[in-house]
Each structure stands twice: as C-alpha cells, then as structure tokens.
Design an enzyme around this catalytic site. Structure first.
Site, short mmCIF file in Angstrom:
data_model
loop_
_atom_site.label_atom_id
_atom_site.label_comp_id
_atom_site.label_asym_id
_atom_site.label_seq_id
_atom_site.Cartn_x
_atom_site.Cartn_y
_atom_site.Cartn_z
N ALA A 184 -11.33 5.30 -0.47
CA ALA A 184 -12.03 4.21 -1.60
C ALA A 184 -10.94 3.60 -2.41
CB ALA A 184 -12.91 4.95 -2.36
N GLU A 186 -7.83 3.09 -2.39
CA GLU A 186 -6.73 2.41 -1.75
C GLU A 186 -6.90 0.70 -1.67
OE1 GLU A 186 -5.90 5.00 1.57
OE2 GLU A 186 -5.58 6.58 0.49
N ARG A 238 -11.87 8.69 -3.61
CA ARG A 238 -11.41 8.54 -2.35
C ARG A 238 -12.44 8.80 -1.30
NH1 ARG A 238 -6.39 10.72 0.61
NH2 ARG A 238 -7.10 12.29 2.04
N ASN A 254 -11.55 10.16 6.34
CA ASN A 254 -10.39 10.41 7.44
C ASN A 254 -10.00 11.61 7.75
OD1 ASN A 254 -8.70 8.67 8.95
ND2 ASN A 254 -6.94 9.17 7.81
N SER A 308 -3.03 3.31 1.54
CA SER A 308 -1.98 3.27 0.77
C SER A 308 -1.70 4.65 0.14
CB SER A 308 -2.06 2.26 -0.55
OG SER A 308 -3.14 2.42 -1.10
N GLU A 382 0.55 2.72 5.79
CA GLU A 382 0.57 3.18 4.33
C GLU A 382 1.10 2.17 3.79
OE1 GLU A 382 -1.02 5.76 3.07
OE2 GLU A 382 -1.22 7.17 4.41
#
Ligand SMILES: [Zn+2]
Length: 426
Positions: A184, A186, A238, A254, A308, A382
């Site tokens: 979330a 990123e 996140r 992930n 990222s 990334e």
C-alpha cells in the site's frame, strides 16, 4: 512498531486527522554493509519489529535505509557503532516529512487536477480518481480499451483491470500483464502504472507497435484498501486491511501466494508487516490476481509487478537463491530495461534474482507467476525513491513515472522480439 500502530488503528475512532499515525521524531538512517559480518548483524536487526527496514539489499555497498522510533534510536546507533557500520541520518524527523507530503497532496481539492479523460502526475491520485480515469478512458477509447472488475477488495472496492488493445478485434493475442500497489505505501508504483496506461491509450500513435500483437492488461491498484488507509490513517501501511486478530489487521499480499508459502522471510505474526496470512490466498486481492493470471494461461508472456523502492529489476526466485531454468533469458530482457533507463536518465538499476540481490522472500506473486501460472518472464521493478522519503516528492512523480516507462517500453520491445523469434522457429 507495527503492534503499536495496529493498536492505534484498531481502537480509534472518528476524526481522520486526529487518527493519522504520527511519526514525530522518527529518524531514517542510511548505511551500507561492507562485509558478511555486518550483513549478518543487519539481518538480525531486521528481525526486530522495532526497526522498519525500507531496504536491505544483499549486495555489499548498496544503500540500506531504516526507520527508527525515538525510543529505539540510541540503542540502534550503538549497535551500528559496535559493528563499525558508518551511518548517516537522511531524515531527522520522518513525521514532519509525512505531514508536509500529506498537506501538499491534499491541496488539490479534486485530486485529478486535469482535464476529463486524462490524469495528472502532480499528486498521488486516490482510488476514486483512478477509477474515474479508467472509466473515462473506456468511454473515450471504447474500441481499444475495456475496464473490468476482477473482484472486490475486503472493504468492497472493485479491483479494476484495464485491457488495452489496438482495436483490431483479433482475439487471444499474447498478453503483457502488470500490477501495482500490492504494498500500500509504495505510492509511486500505481502512479507509474497509470503513466503506462496513459502512454498506451492517450499516446497510442507513438506506441502502437507495442500493441500490434500484444494486449496489455494492467491492474494499477491491486490493494486499494491498504492504499487508501496509507493516505488517510498511516502513511507506512503496507498490507491489506482484512482483520486478523482483535489487535492486528492486514496481510502482506506479496507473501500470500501459494508457492512455498510461509517458508522464508515472512512472518506468522499477525501484527508483523510481512505477515503471510492465515493461509495461502487468504486475501480477496491475491485471489483476484491469481485468477487473472490463470485466465491468461498460455497468452501472458510477461508479468510485471511494480514496487518501491531501490532501483531493482528482479526476477525469480524469491524463495531460494537458486535460479530458474530460463534465468538467462529473463536476465537479458531485464538488462534491456536497465540499459534503456541508464541511457535516458543516468539512473542505475541493479538486475538479478530477488533472493540474490535483495532478500529472500517466499509466497510472492513473482515466483507464483513463473511456477504456477507459467508466465515465462516475470519481473518486479522496485522504483527509485528520489530523496529522503519513502516515495518521491510530488514534484518528482512525473519524472520518475516517465523514466519507468522508458524501462518498461524497452523490456516490452525485447519481449516482442524474443517471442516473434520463438514463434517463427515453431
Ligand atoms: Zn513492495
């Protein structure tokens, strides 16, 4: 830290601003590991939830950044000093940076800040603005664009996928599949996905060669609940948002895929930021992405998941330091992207397998795409952070999204060339 945040999130109440998690006095440290002993020390520190490692690469000399709460800073610094790890403080007060970013991002009352049918990159767009943009594209460019929902998030937000074609009506073309925002916080990742969408749809004439024999299917925001929460409540959120225990919410999407699920570098503690879930595919968001992948079986040649930060182009495996059979092909394709970016802007990307260059992690969408959905070329990108904060400042969004597009375009061209040769040989 995550336990504390989760308690705040669970117990509190109505005023959104008052409930915004404060990072007042938190510092961001930057340093590098120069040898195996230092690396080991850092990997041990990363096990401690008090320290939020934004990055922890496995290649010596690459920058590592960690966020540390005021109460833990002295001990953290002492540990680094004892291990002779030289550090700098790249952000003296992370809370202040978050506050500045939040104010700037909310200065645009309608967020979109662009003409209908387009979108601007001077703010981090919210879920509603992204949805409206996708719907407008599907109306304006109805012969080339279709927007579908691949499922609902836990909080019942539709998970949108946009299918972009060249409008020739040919069915079952090869597919390039992309997603963004599974993590979330990123924010630059969904922004970059929107930029790709804009280029392929609004700037079609210049990019039609990328759509001649390929359809692109892009899910620009696969974890909208977490994304919205990171805008309204906790900048560093996140995970997804489905409750797990009475104290802790959310699963790391992930780490939730069913391939070597829960094995390595994931957590079984519900409060941890890398919690792998109560079971594999416990989250509606990961189920939706899984089903989308399988529905494209045989057609999807390339899968790209945007994250990222840290300038990496990563490929499987995450669960082991061994490499997949076709790693040379994937490596070659990834390097085409890194080279294109280097030539265009001078930005360096590190290319390699997740486990070897960044950190081991199992249960990720990348490994699943190759092993289970049989997508031959899967990658994670990334994106850079361009400064001290977790994501680039607003003034840098467009520049970085453009740079990312340069890399993705070069990779797509390489994929198209590669599979053209394969098809000719068959
Ligand atoms: Zn991520």
């Amino acid at each position: 830290m995550f336990l504390k945040l989760a308690v705040i999130a669970t117990l509190c109440c109505t005023n959104a601003l008052a409930n915004f998690t404060s990072y007042e006095g938190y510092k961001v440290y930057e340093f590098t590991a120069e040898n195996t002993t230092q690396q080991k020390t850092l990997e041990n520190l990363a096990q401690n939830n008090a320290y939020d490692f934004f990055t922890l690469p496995r290649i010596f000399g690459l920058p590592i950044r960690v966020l540390v709460a005021p109460a833990d800073q002295l001990q953290f610094q002492q540990t680094l000093e004892t291990s002779q790890i030289a550090y700098t403080t790249v952000n003296e007060n992370f809370g202040q940076s978050v506050e500045v970013e939040r104010k700037l991002n909310s200065m645009y009352p309608k967020q979109r800040n662009s003409a209908p049918g387009s979108i601007s990159f001077n703010v981090y767009q919210r879920y509603d603005a992204i949805t409206a943009y996708l719907e407008e594209l599907s109306k304006t460019y109805s012969s080339r664009v279709k927007v579908t929902s691949i499922g609902d998030s836990y909080e019942k937000r539709q998970l949108h996928a946009i299918t972009i074609t060249n409008g020739d009506g040919v069915a079952n073309k090869n597919v390039i599949l992309m997603d963004a925002g599974i993590h979330a916080r990123e924010w630059i990742a969904p922004a970059a996905a929107l930029y790709v969408i804009q280029q392929l749809v609004e700037n079609y004439e210049q990019n039609s060669h990328l759509l001649a024999n390929y359809d692109w299917i892009i899910v620009p925001l696969i974890n909208p609940d977490g994304y919205e929460y990171s805008h309204t409540r906790d900048r560093l959120w996140r995970k997804t948002r489905k409750p797990v225990t009475i104290f802790c919410d959310g699963t790391d999407g992930n780490r939730n895929f069913d391939f070597h699920w829960g094995e390595i570098a994931t957590s079984s503690h519900a409060c941890a930021s890398t919690f792998s879930g109560s079971s594999a595919f416990s989250e509606p968001e990961t189920q939706a992405l899984r089903d989308l992948m399988h529905s494209l079986s045989g057609r999807a040649k390339f899968y790209l998941s945007l994250h990222s930060f840290g300038n990496y182009l990563l490929y499987p495996w995450g669960y082991t330091s061994e490499l997949p059979e076709n790693w040379r092909d994937i490596d070659d394709i990834a390097r085409a992207g890194a080279t294109a970016i280097k030539t265009a802007t001078g930005t360096d990307y590190t290319v390699g397998s997740t486990s070897n260059v960044l950190y081991p992690a199992s249960g990720g969408s990348l490994d699943y795409a190759l092993a289970k959905a049989k997508i031959p070329v899967p990658m994670v990108m990334e994106l850079p952070s361009a400064g001290q904060q977790f994501d680039p400042p607003l003034s840098k969004i467009e520049e970085l999204a453009f740079e990312t597009w340069i890399g993705i375009k070069a990779i797509a061209e390489k994929i198209i060339e590669k599979y053209k040769l394969v098809d000719e040989e068959n």
